[in-house]
Scaffold this active site. Structure first.
Site, PDB file in Angstrom:
ATOM      1  N   TYR A  47     -18.248 -20.657  -4.923  1.00 55.04           N
ATOM      2  CA  TYR A  47     -17.744 -20.958  -6.277  1.00 55.04           C
ATOM      3  C   TYR A  47     -18.295 -22.310  -6.744  1.00 55.04           C
ATOM      4  CZ  TYR A  47     -14.394 -17.719  -4.125  1.00 55.04           C
ATOM      5  OH  TYR A  47     -13.829 -16.697  -3.420  1.00 55.04           O
TER       6      TYR A  47
ATOM      7  N   HIS B 278     -16.285 -17.640  -0.991  1.00 48.75           N
ATOM      8  CA  HIS B 278     -15.411 -18.736  -0.587  1.00 48.75           C
ATOM      9  C   HIS B 278     -15.790 -19.991  -1.357  1.00 48.75           C
ATOM     10  CE1 HIS B 278     -14.777 -15.993   2.920  1.00 48.75           C
ATOM     11  NE2 HIS B 278     -13.531 -16.344   2.631  1.00 48.75           N
TER      12      HIS B 278
ATOM     13  N   ASP C 297     -11.652 -24.503  -4.051  1.00 49.29           N
ATOM     14  CA  ASP C 297     -10.397 -23.871  -3.619  1.00 49.29           C
ATOM     15  C   ASP C 297      -9.177 -24.592  -4.192  1.00 49.29           C
ATOM     16  OD1 ASP C 297     -11.548 -21.943  -2.101  1.00 49.29           O
ATOM     17  OD2 ASP C 297     -10.882 -22.687  -0.159  1.00 49.29           O
TER      18      ASP C 297
ATOM     19  N   LYS D 272       0.831  -1.218   0.000  1.00 49.82           N
ATOM     20  CA  LYS D 272       0.000   0.000   0.000  1.00 49.82           C
ATOM     21  C   LYS D 272       0.857   1.257   0.000  1.00 49.82           C
ATOM     22  CE  LYS D 272      -4.440  -1.450   0.979  1.00 49.82           C
ATOM     23  NZ  LYS D 272      -5.467  -1.649   1.962  1.00 49.82           N
TER      24      LYS D 272
HETATM   25  C1  LIG Z   1     -12.974 -21.621   2.647  1.00 49.71           C
HETATM   26  C2  LIG Z   1     -11.649 -21.022   2.287  1.00 49.71           C
HETATM   27  C3  LIG Z   1     -11.112 -20.075   3.292  1.00 49.71           C
HETATM   28  C4  LIG Z   1     -10.661 -20.793   4.507  1.00 49.71           C
HETATM   29  C5  LIG Z   1      -9.707 -19.946   5.248  1.00 49.71           C
HETATM   30  C6  LIG Z   1      -9.721 -20.229   6.730  1.00 49.71           C
HETATM   31  C7  LIG Z   1      -9.299 -21.646   6.948  1.00 49.71           C
HETATM   32  C8  LIG Z   1      -8.852 -19.194   7.415  1.00 49.71           C
HETATM   33  C9  LIG Z   1      -9.378 -17.755   7.156  1.00 49.71           C
HETATM   34  C10 LIG Z   1      -8.969 -16.957   8.385  1.00 49.71           C
HETATM   35  C11 LIG Z   1      -8.104 -17.911   9.180  1.00 49.71           C
HETATM   36  C12 LIG Z   1      -7.920 -17.642  10.664  1.00 49.71           C
HETATM   37  C13 LIG Z   1      -7.306 -16.274  10.881  1.00 49.71           C
HETATM   38  O1  LIG Z   1      -6.140 -16.138  10.075  1.00 49.71           O
HETATM   39  C14 LIG Z   1      -7.012 -16.027  12.364  1.00 49.71           C
HETATM   40  C15 LIG Z   1      -6.184 -17.132  13.005  1.00 49.71           C
HETATM   41  C16 LIG Z   1      -4.730 -17.065  12.575  1.00 49.71           C
HETATM   42  C17 LIG Z   1      -3.907 -18.138  13.222  1.00 49.71           C
HETATM   43  O2  LIG Z   1      -2.574 -18.061  12.724  1.00 49.71           O
HETATM   44  C18 LIG Z   1      -4.503 -19.504  12.874  1.00 49.71           C
HETATM   45  C19 LIG Z   1      -5.931 -19.579  13.362  1.00 49.71           C
HETATM   46  C20 LIG Z   1      -6.817 -18.492  12.775  1.00 49.71           C
HETATM   47  C21 LIG Z   1      -8.143 -18.568  13.519  1.00 49.71           C
HETATM   48  C22 LIG Z   1      -7.034 -18.730  11.278  1.00 49.71           C
HETATM   49  C23 LIG Z   1      -7.654 -20.113  11.014  1.00 49.71           C
HETATM   50  C24 LIG Z   1      -7.870 -20.349   9.511  1.00 49.71           C
HETATM   51  O3  LIG Z   1      -6.647 -20.352   8.815  1.00 49.71           O
HETATM   52  C25 LIG Z   1      -8.748 -19.258   8.920  1.00 49.71           C
HETATM   53  C26 LIG Z   1     -10.136 -19.382   9.567  1.00 49.71           C
HETATM   54  C27 LIG Z   1     -11.709 -20.313   0.959  1.00 49.71           C
HETATM   55  O4  LIG Z   1     -12.654 -20.375   0.242  1.00 49.71           O
HETATM   56  S1  LIG Z   1     -10.303 -19.494   0.439  1.00 49.71           S
HETATM   57  C28 LIG Z   1     -10.733 -18.754  -1.097  1.00 49.71           C
HETATM   58  C29 LIG Z   1     -11.105 -17.360  -0.900  1.00 49.71           C
HETATM   59  N1  LIG Z   1     -11.328 -16.674  -2.145  1.00 49.71           N
HETATM   60  C30 LIG Z   1     -10.337 -16.235  -2.906  1.00 49.71           C
HETATM   61  O5  LIG Z   1      -9.177 -16.396  -2.634  1.00 49.71           O
HETATM   62  C31 LIG Z   1     -10.791 -15.548  -4.175  1.00 49.71           C
HETATM   63  C32 LIG Z   1     -10.022 -14.290  -4.500  1.00 49.71           C
HETATM   64  N2  LIG Z   1      -9.967 -13.426  -3.375  1.00 49.71           N
HETATM   65  C33 LIG Z   1     -10.993 -12.729  -2.900  1.00 49.71           C
HETATM   66  O6  LIG Z   1     -12.116 -12.740  -3.403  1.00 49.71           O
HETATM   67  C34 LIG Z   1     -10.720 -11.907  -1.669  1.00 49.71           C
HETATM   68  O7  LIG Z   1      -9.340 -11.804  -1.514  1.00 49.71           O
HETATM   69  C35 LIG Z   1     -11.347 -12.471  -0.403  1.00 49.71           C
HETATM   70  C36 LIG Z   1     -10.904 -13.901  -0.140  1.00 49.71           C
HETATM   71  C37 LIG Z   1     -12.870 -12.446  -0.500  1.00 49.71           C
HETATM   72  C38 LIG Z   1     -10.901 -11.647   0.794  1.00 49.71           C
HETATM   73  O8  LIG Z   1     -11.350 -10.331   0.626  1.00 49.71           O
HETATM   74  P1  LIG Z   1     -10.583  -9.117   1.278  1.00 49.71           P
HETATM   75  O9  LIG Z   1     -11.502  -7.952   1.256  1.00 49.71           O
HETATM   76  O10 LIG Z   1     -10.030  -9.519   2.603  1.00 49.71           O
HETATM   77  O11 LIG Z   1      -9.315  -8.961   0.323  1.00 49.71           O
HETATM   78  P2  LIG Z   1      -9.196  -8.333  -1.140  1.00 49.71           P
HETATM   79  O12 LIG Z   1     -10.413  -7.601  -1.566  1.00 49.71           O
HETATM   80  O13 LIG Z   1      -8.756  -9.395  -2.084  1.00 49.71           O
HETATM   81  O14 LIG Z   1      -8.048  -7.281  -0.975  1.00 49.71           O
HETATM   82  C39 LIG Z   1      -6.859  -7.551  -0.345  1.00 49.71           C
HETATM   83  C40 LIG Z   1      -6.487  -6.313   0.417  1.00 49.71           C
HETATM   84  O15 LIG Z   1      -5.253  -6.525   1.087  1.00 49.71           O
HETATM   85  C41 LIG Z   1      -4.300  -5.553   0.637  1.00 49.71           C
HETATM   86  N3  LIG Z   1      -2.993  -6.200   0.575  1.00 49.71           N
HETATM   87  C42 LIG Z   1      -2.694  -7.376   0.030  1.00 49.71           C
HETATM   88  N4  LIG Z   1      -1.392  -7.616   0.167  1.00 49.71           N
HETATM   89  C43 LIG Z   1      -0.856  -6.585   0.801  1.00 49.71           C
HETATM   90  C44 LIG Z   1       0.454  -6.231   1.220  1.00 49.71           C
HETATM   91  N5  LIG Z   1       1.509  -7.053   1.020  1.00 49.71           N
HETATM   92  N6  LIG Z   1       0.642  -5.077   1.850  1.00 49.71           N
HETATM   93  C45 LIG Z   1      -0.408  -4.242   2.090  1.00 49.71           C
HETATM   94  N7  LIG Z   1      -1.679  -4.503   1.715  1.00 49.71           N
HETATM   95  C46 LIG Z   1      -1.881  -5.661   1.075  1.00 49.71           C
HETATM   96  C47 LIG Z   1      -4.782  -5.150  -0.734  1.00 49.71           C
HETATM   97  O16 LIG Z   1      -4.221  -3.938  -1.131  1.00 49.71           O
HETATM   98  C48 LIG Z   1      -6.283  -5.108  -0.491  1.00 49.71           C
HETATM   99  O17 LIG Z   1      -6.575  -3.922   0.207  1.00 49.71           O
HETATM  100  P3  LIG Z   1      -7.954  -3.116  -0.088  1.00 49.71           P
HETATM  101  O18 LIG Z   1      -9.082  -3.981   0.441  1.00 49.71           O
HETATM  102  O19 LIG Z   1      -7.796  -1.849   0.685  1.00 49.71           O
HETATM  103  O20 LIG Z   1      -8.058  -2.908  -1.557  1.00 49.71           O
END
Ligand SMILES: C[C@H](CCC[C@@H](C)[C@H]1CC[C@H]2[C@@H]3[C@H](O)C[C@@H]4C[C@H](O)CC[C@]4(C)[C@H]3C[C@H](O)[C@]12C)C(=O)SCCNC(=O)CCNC(=O)[C@H](O)C(C)(C)COP(=O)(O)OP(=O)(O)OC[C@H]1O[C@@H](n2cnc3c(N)ncnc32)[C@H](O)[C@@H]1OP(=O)(O)O
Length: 458
Positions: free
Chosen positions: A202, A198, A228, A134
Site C-alpha cells: 500500500y 500488506h 497499516d 460462513k
Molecule cells: C504487515 C501487516 C501484517 C502483519 C501481520 C503479522 C504480524 C501476523 C500475521 C500472521 C501472524 C502470526 C500467525 O497468526 C500465527 C501465530 C499466532 C500466534 O498467536 C502469534 C504468533 C504468530 C506467528 C503470528 C505472528 C504475527 O501476529 C503474524 C505474523 C499488514 O500489512 S496487515 C494489513 C493487511 N491487509 C489488510 O488488512 C487489507 C484488507 N484485507 C485483505 O486484503 C485480506 O484480508 C488479506 C489481509 C490479504 C488476507 O487475505 P485472506 O485471503 O486471508 O482474507 P480475506 O480475503 O479478506 O477473506 C477473509 C476470509 O475469512 C472468512 N471469515 C472472516 N471472518 C470469519 C468468521 N467470523 N467466520 C468464518 N469465516 C470468516 C471470510 O468469509 C473470508 O473467507 P473466504 O476467503 O472463503 O471468502
C-alpha cells in the site's frame, strides 16, 4: 453450554447489568503526571442503538471547583457508541482499540473455528464474540447485531462481505443509521481491489515508499507503521468519528471506503504541496528530511546508543554546533549540499566521543533539537515521558502507550484488563443485543458460536 466461575483477581469484573466496571488508569509513573481520571460510562445493555453520545456534565467547565469530583463520573467522548469489529490483521484492531480507549463499546467478532491468522494484539477494552459467519445462522446473527450497532469495522478484501450476504446494501437497509467502515489496502474499487497485500504494498502504491531510504539504497519501509496504522487504522477511526458527527445532523449512517494506500497518500500531502520549495529536488536520501542532511540524522554515541538531531532552523543549528563544541566558521555552510557527506562524518566522530547520557546532559534544556533515541526498554522511564504519564501498565504488567491525544474534560480511560480471550464474552454480548437464552443455546449446539469463559484459577 459451558459454565465457568469468574477468575479470581482477574481484573475488573462486570456488573450484574452487564455494564463494565469502572476503569482505572495506572500510569507507569505518576510522578508529576497529569491526573488520570477514573470511571467509565459504558452504554447500558438495551440502550437504543444509535443514540448520540451524552452531553458533557453540566458545569464541567474550566474553573469549576467541583470538576475533579464530577470528572470521575463523566462519560468518555465515545461512550454510548456500539462498535462491531470483525477480527482482522493489524490496522482494523488498532481502529477498534482507539474507539474503545475513548469509550466506545467495542465487540470484536472473532472467527469460529479459531484462526491464528487474525490473532489480535490490540484488544484493549474490547469484548470478544466468536461467530462463524460462513454458516447462514452466523451471518444472520451478525445481521441482527448490526441492527443494534452504530459502527461496523470490516477488514476483508472487497467482495468477502457481499459473498456472505453481509454487504453494505443489506446491512444499511436493515439499519440506515449504521456506519459501515471498510478498511482495506487498495479500496473497494480499482484494479487491485480484490488483490492480497500488506503495508509495504500500500505504501508503494501511494508513492510514499519511493521517497524513503538512504542514498543509493533501495526504498525502505519503516516497519508497518505508515500504511497499516497511520493511513489505515487511524484514518479509518477518523472517518468513523466524522461519520458519527455527521449522523447527529442527518440521522443517517454511511459507508466508509478507507483505503490504506489513499490514507497514507493523504498523509503525504505536505510532500506533494511542498514540491516547489526545493526540498525534494535531489535523489532519495540526499534531501533535508530523508537522511541527506547532517543536521537531520541519527548519530551513534560511545556507549552504542544513538542521538537524534533535527536542527533545521539556522538558530537551532548554531546551538547544535555549540553543544558539539564546533565552530561554524570552520565548517561549510549549513546548506552546502555537496559538503553534507563530509559534515556528517565530522558530526559522527564528535558524537562518538560521549555516551548518550552525557550528550543528554549537554543538550537537554537547549533548543538544539537533539534528543536521545530511546529503546522500548528505556522509553517509559524517561523523565519527560514519566512526567506526562505517557505509558501505562495493565494488570498483567504489560506496558503500552497511553492513548493520545489528551482530552481535557473527557480523556480516554484505557482498560487495564488483559485482552479478551476469543469467545470470552459471546453469551453476554448476545444477551445484551437481545438474543434469548434459547437462541444462544441453539447457536452453540449448532456450533455457530464459541463460548470460552476463563476457568477459575483456584
Ligand atoms: C504487515 C501487516 C501484517 C502483519 C501481520 C503479522 C504480524 C501476523 C500475521 C500472521 C501472524 C502470526 C500467525 O497468526 C500465527 C501465530 C499466532 C500466534 O498467536 C502469534 C504468533 C504468530 C506467528 C503470528 C505472528 C504475527 O501476529 C503474524 C505474523 C499488514 O500489512 S496487515 C494489513 C493487511 N491487509 C489488510 O488488512 C487489507 C484488507 N484485507 C485483505 O486484503 C485480506 O484480508 C488479506 C489481509 C490479504 C488476507 O487475505 P485472506 O485471503 O486471508 O482474507 P480475506 O480475503 O479478506 O477473506 C477473509 C476470509 O475469512 C472468512 N471469515 C472472516 N471472518 C470469519 C468468521 N467470523 N467466520 C468464518 N469465516 C470468516 C471470510 O468469509 C473470508 O473467507 P473466504 O476467503 O472463503 O471468502
Amino acid at each position: 453450554m459451558p459454565t465457568a466461575r469468574p477468575k479470581p483477581g482477574g481484573g475488573p469484573g462486570r456488573r450484574p447489568s452487564g455494564e463494565p466496571a469502572a476503569r482505572e488508569t495506572q500510569a507507569v509513573s505518576t510522578a508529576e503526571g497529569p491526573r488520570q481520571s477514573t470511571g467509565r460510562g459504558g452504554a447500558r445493555p438495551g440502550t437504543p442503538p444509535g443514540r448520540p453520545p451524552p452531553e458533557p456534565a453540566a458545569g464541567a467547565a474550566a474553573g469549576d471547583r467541583c470538576l475533579g469530583a464530577r470528572q470521575a463520573a463523566t462519560a468518555m467522548a465515545l461512550s454510548g457508541v456500539r462498535v462491531l469489529e470483525l477480527a482482522g490483521l493489524a490496522p482494523a484492531p488498532l481502529c477498534g482499540m482507539i474507539l474503545a480507549d475513548f469509550g466506545a463499546r467495542v465487540v470484536r467478532v472473532d472467527r469460529h473455528p479459531y484462526s491464528a491468522i487474525t490473532s489480535d494484539r490490540q484488544g484493549r477494552g474490547k469484548r470478544s464474540l466468536a461467530l462463524n459467519l460462513k454458516r447462514p445462522p452466523g451471518a444472520a446473527a451478525l445481521r441482527r447485531l448490526c441492527c443494534a450497532a452504530d459502527v461496523l469495522i470490516e477488514p476483508f478484501r472487497h467482495g468477502v462481505m457481499e459473498k456472505l450476504g453481509l454487504g453494505p446494501d443489506v446491512l444499511l437497509r436493515d439499519n440506515p443509521r449504521l456506519i459501515y467502515a471498510r478498511l482495506t489496502g487498495f479500496g473497494q474499487t480499482g484494479k487491485y481491489a480484490k488483490s492480497a497485500g500488506h503495508d509495504i504494498n500500500y505504501l508503494a502504491l501511494s508513492g510514499v515508499l519511493s521517497k524513503m531510504g538512504r542514498k543509493d539504497e533501495n526504498p525502505y519501509a519503516p516497519l508497518n507503521l505508515l500504511a497499516d496504522f497511520a493511513g489505515g487504522g487511524v484514518m479509518c477511526a477518523l472517518g468513523i468519528v466524522i461519520a458519527l458527527y455527521e449522523r447527529t445532523k442527518s440521522g443517517k449512517g454511511q459507508i466508509i471506503d478507507a483505503s490504506m494506500a489513499e490514507g497514507v497518500a493523504y498523509l503525504s500531502s505536505f510532500l506533494w504541496k511542498s514540491q516547489n520549495l526545493g526540498m525534494w529536488d535531489r535523489p532519495r536520501g540526499e534531501n533535508v528530511l530523508d537522511s541527506g542532511a547532517p543536521y537531520y540524522e541519527t548519530y551513534k554515541t560511545s556507549d552504542g546508543k544513538f542521538m537524534a538531531v533535527g536542527a533545521i532552523e539556522p538558530q537551532f543549528y548554531e546551538t547544535l554546533l555549540k553543544g558539539l563544541g564546533l565552530d561554524s566558521d570552520e565548517l561549510p555552510s549549513q546548506l552546502s549540499y555537496s559538503d553534507w557527506p563530509k559534515m556528517k562524518k565530522k558530526f559522527a566522530s564528535v558524537f562518538a566521543q560521549k555516551t548518550q547520557a552525557e550528550w543528554c546532559s549537554i543538550f537537554d534544556g537547549t533548543d538544539a533539537c537533539v534528543t536521545p533515541v530511546l529503546s522500548f526498554d528505556d522509553v517509559a522511564s524517561h523523565q519527560h515521558n514519566k512526567q506526562r504519564s505517557s505509558f501505562i501498565k495493565n494488570d498483567e504488567e504489560e506496558i503500552s502507550p497511553r492513548p493520545a491525544p489528551l482530552l481535557s474534560r473527557t480523556p480516554a480511560v484505557p482498560s487495564l484488563k488483559r485482552d479478551p480471550f476469543i469467545g470470552e464474552h459471546t453469551e453476554e454480548i448476545l444477551l445484551e443485543y437481545g438474543f434469548t437464552k434459547e437462541e444462544i443455546a441453539k447457536l452453540y449446539s449448532d456450533k455457530v458460536i464459541e463460548i470460552n469463559k476463563p476457568k477459575a484459577n483456584l
